[in-house]
Write a protein that holds these residues in place. Structure first.
Motif, short mmCIF file in Angstrom:
data_model
loop_
_atom_site.label_atom_id
_atom_site.label_comp_id
_atom_site.label_asym_id
_atom_site.label_seq_id
_atom_site.Cartn_x
_atom_site.Cartn_y
_atom_site.Cartn_z
N GLY A 91 0.81 -1.21 0.00
CA GLY A 91 0.00 0.00 0.00
C GLY A 91 0.84 1.26 0.00
N ILE A 92 0.26 2.33 -0.52
CA ILE A 92 0.90 3.65 -0.49
C ILE A 92 -0.17 4.70 -0.17
CG2 ILE A 92 2.70 3.04 -2.15
CD1 ILE A 92 1.15 4.68 -4.25
N ALA A 93 0.29 5.90 0.18
CA ALA A 93 -0.62 7.02 0.42
C ALA A 93 -0.05 8.27 -0.23
CB ALA A 93 -0.82 7.25 1.91
N ARG A 94 -0.92 9.12 -0.73
CA ARG A 94 -0.55 10.42 -1.25
C ARG A 94 -1.55 11.43 -0.71
NH1 ARG A 94 3.20 7.76 -2.30
NH2 ARG A 94 4.20 7.36 -4.30
N SER A 95 -1.09 12.62 -0.41
CA SER A 95 -1.98 13.63 0.13
C SER A 95 -2.68 14.39 -1.00
CB SER A 95 -1.21 14.61 1.02
OG SER A 95 -0.27 15.33 0.25
N GLY A 96 -3.81 14.96 -0.64
CA GLY A 96 -4.50 15.83 -1.59
C GLY A 96 -6.00 15.73 -1.48
N LEU A 97 -6.65 16.89 -1.36
CA LEU A 97 -8.08 16.97 -1.57
C LEU A 97 -8.35 16.80 -3.06
CD1 LEU A 97 -8.74 19.99 0.80
CD2 LEU A 97 -9.56 17.65 1.15
N PRO A 98 -9.57 16.47 -3.44
CA PRO A 98 -9.82 16.21 -4.87
C PRO A 98 -9.36 17.32 -5.81
CG PRO A 98 -11.68 15.43 -3.60
CD PRO A 98 -10.76 16.13 -2.62
N HIS A 99 -9.52 18.59 -5.42
CA HIS A 99 -9.11 19.65 -6.35
C HIS A 99 -7.60 19.87 -6.35
CE1 HIS A 99 -8.83 22.12 -2.69
NE2 HIS A 99 -8.24 23.06 -3.41
N GLU A 100 -6.89 19.22 -5.42
CA GLU A 100 -5.44 19.37 -5.34
C GLU A 100 -4.68 18.19 -5.90
OE1 GLU A 100 -5.36 21.77 -1.05
OE2 GLU A 100 -5.32 19.57 -1.10
N MET A 101 -5.28 17.01 -5.90
CA MET A 101 -4.56 15.79 -6.26
C MET A 101 -4.39 15.67 -7.76
SD MET A 101 -5.25 11.85 -5.12
CE MET A 101 -4.11 11.90 -3.73
N VAL A 103 -3.77 13.70 -11.31
CA VAL A 103 -4.23 12.43 -11.84
C VAL A 103 -3.15 11.36 -11.66
CG1 VAL A 103 -4.94 11.22 -13.94
CG2 VAL A 103 -5.83 13.50 -13.45
N ALA A 104 -1.90 11.74 -11.79
CA ALA A 104 -0.80 10.78 -11.62
C ALA A 104 -0.78 10.22 -10.21
CB ALA A 104 0.54 11.45 -11.95
N ASP A 105 -0.94 11.07 -9.20
CA ASP A 105 -0.96 10.59 -7.82
C ASP A 105 -2.18 9.72 -7.55
OD1 ASP A 105 1.44 11.68 -7.08
OD2 ASP A 105 0.59 13.35 -5.94
N TRP A 106 -3.33 10.17 -8.04
CA TRP A 106 -4.56 9.37 -7.89
C TRP A 106 -4.36 7.97 -8.50
CZ3 TRP A 106 -9.56 9.52 -5.95
CH2 TRP A 106 -10.47 8.59 -6.50
N THR A 107 -3.85 7.95 -9.71
CA THR A 107 -3.68 6.68 -10.42
C THR A 107 -2.69 5.77 -9.70
OG1 THR A 107 -4.18 7.76 -12.53
CG2 THR A 107 -3.03 5.64 -12.63
N ASN A 151 -7.01 14.71 4.13
CA ASN A 151 -6.61 15.08 2.77
C ASN A 151 -6.08 13.88 1.98
OD1 ASN A 151 -4.23 14.77 4.22
ND2 ASN A 151 -3.17 16.45 3.21
N THR A 152 -6.79 12.78 2.04
CA THR A 152 -6.32 11.57 1.35
C THR A 152 -7.44 10.94 0.52
OG1 THR A 152 -6.82 10.28 3.34
CG2 THR A 152 -4.53 11.00 3.04
N CYS A 153 -7.99 11.70 -0.42
CA CYS A 153 -9.14 11.20 -1.18
C CYS A 153 -8.79 9.94 -1.97
CB CYS A 153 -9.70 12.28 -2.10
SG CYS A 153 -8.60 12.80 -3.45
N GLY A 154 -7.60 9.87 -2.54
CA GLY A 154 -7.22 8.70 -3.31
C GLY A 154 -7.07 7.47 -2.44
N TYR A 155 -6.43 7.62 -1.30
CA TYR A 155 -6.26 6.52 -0.35
C TYR A 155 -7.61 6.04 0.15
CZ TYR A 155 -4.54 3.96 3.74
OH TYR A 155 -4.27 2.99 4.67
N ASP A 156 -8.47 6.99 0.54
CA ASP A 156 -9.78 6.62 1.06
C ASP A 156 -10.59 5.86 0.01
OD1 ASP A 156 -8.83 8.16 3.11
OD2 ASP A 156 -10.45 9.63 3.07
N ALA A 157 -10.56 6.34 -1.24
CA ALA A 157 -11.30 5.68 -2.31
C ALA A 157 -10.75 4.29 -2.57
CB ALA A 157 -11.25 6.52 -3.58
N SER A 158 -9.43 4.16 -2.58
CA SER A 158 -8.82 2.85 -2.86
C SER A 158 -9.17 1.85 -1.77
CB SER A 158 -7.30 2.99 -3.00
OG SER A 158 -6.67 3.28 -1.76
N LYS A 159 -9.12 2.28 -0.52
CA LYS A 159 -9.39 1.36 0.58
C LYS A 159 -10.88 1.02 0.67
CE LYS A 159 -5.24 0.62 2.15
NZ LYS A 159 -4.64 -0.74 2.12
#
Length: 250
Positions: A91-101, A103-107, A151-159
């Motif tokens: 697993g990994i985590a990247r910070s960012g609210l949706p308007h800040e993250m 696409v590369a970090d999300w992906t 501030n971890t929308c990508g992590y939250d969505a993935s989990k």
């Protein structure tokens, strides 16, 4: 079964098995009698841990790459003589609210945390189906259930996706002898969590909101994992198991 050896004869693959919860689980499962395959992007760390345990093997594995996952699973099944369990800890985590993250970090987060879980389980399933009473344990998070970080929308969505995937596996294979459960830890003191705070800019009020008032140790998660991979949890499948110090009880 020997006392304290409830996993004797079990053959278990761990992705992300060289550090954090994965390494703690490898030690616990080995101590309880399992033969363990440690698959990790850090091949050196995986090899060192396998050497320490003795009844273990290691392989380099990038869970975002189908070929790498398939090769690691095939090697584990070959060396261990099959597989009775798989534990997905990469697993990994990247910070960012949706308007800040970006696409590369999300992906990248989705690729490791969610797609990586899918690839590992998919590759392991032919071996699990050939075994008796096999078990899948995925690692979600309290972030699968509540917004534990700020501030971890990508992590939250993935989990959250890991929970859905686990339930799908549980229902789809219940009549074929494969159980699947998802462990959702709270705040655990792992290298990943420390890097997320110190280097990735992840912010959280989860520890302050945890009734037990502290971070968990990886060994505390390993005990739950050993239970879920053992016959003691034989009537559990599709369960979301929280070990979060009471955080989601609020």
């Amino acid at each position: 079964m020997e006392s304290g050896k409830r996993l004797s004869g079990r053959r278990i693959l761990i992705t992300g098995g060289a550090g954090g919860i994965g390494a703690a689980a490898a030690r616990r499962l080995s101590a309880e009698g399992a033969a363990v395959a440690i698959a990790d992007l850090d091949a050196g760390a995986a090899q060192r841990l396998a050497s320490e345990l003795g009844n273990a093997m290691s392989s380099e594995c990038d869970v975002t790459q189908e070929g790498s996952v398939d090769a690691a699973v095939a090697a584990a099944a070959r060396e261990l003589g099959g597989l009775d369990g798989v534990l997905t800890c990469a697993g990994i985590a990247r910070s960012g609210l949706p308007h800040e993250m970006s696409v590369a970090d999300w992906t990248s987060v989705i690729a490791v945390n969610l797609t990586g879980t899918f690839l590992a389980v998919r590759a392991a399933l032919p071996h699990l189906l050939a075994a008796d009473d096999s078990s899948v344990v995925t690692i979600g998070s309290v972030a699968s259930l509540v917004s534990a970080n700020t501030n971890t929308c990508g992590y939250d969505a993935s989990k959250s996706g890991v929970v859905g995937l686990t339930r799908s596996i549980a229902v789809g294979y219940a009549d074929r002898g494969v159980r699947a459960n998802c462990l959702c830890p709270g705040v655990v003191d792992t290298p990943l969590a420390r890097r997320a705070r110190e280097e990735e800019g992840v912010t959280s009020n989860a520890v302050a909101a945890t009734p037990l008032g502290r971070r968990a140790e990886p060994d505390e998660m390993a005990g739950v994992i050993a239970f879920l991979l053992s016959a003691e949890s034989s009537y559990m499948t599709g369960s979301v198991v929280t070990a979060d110090g009471g955080l989601t009880a609020r």
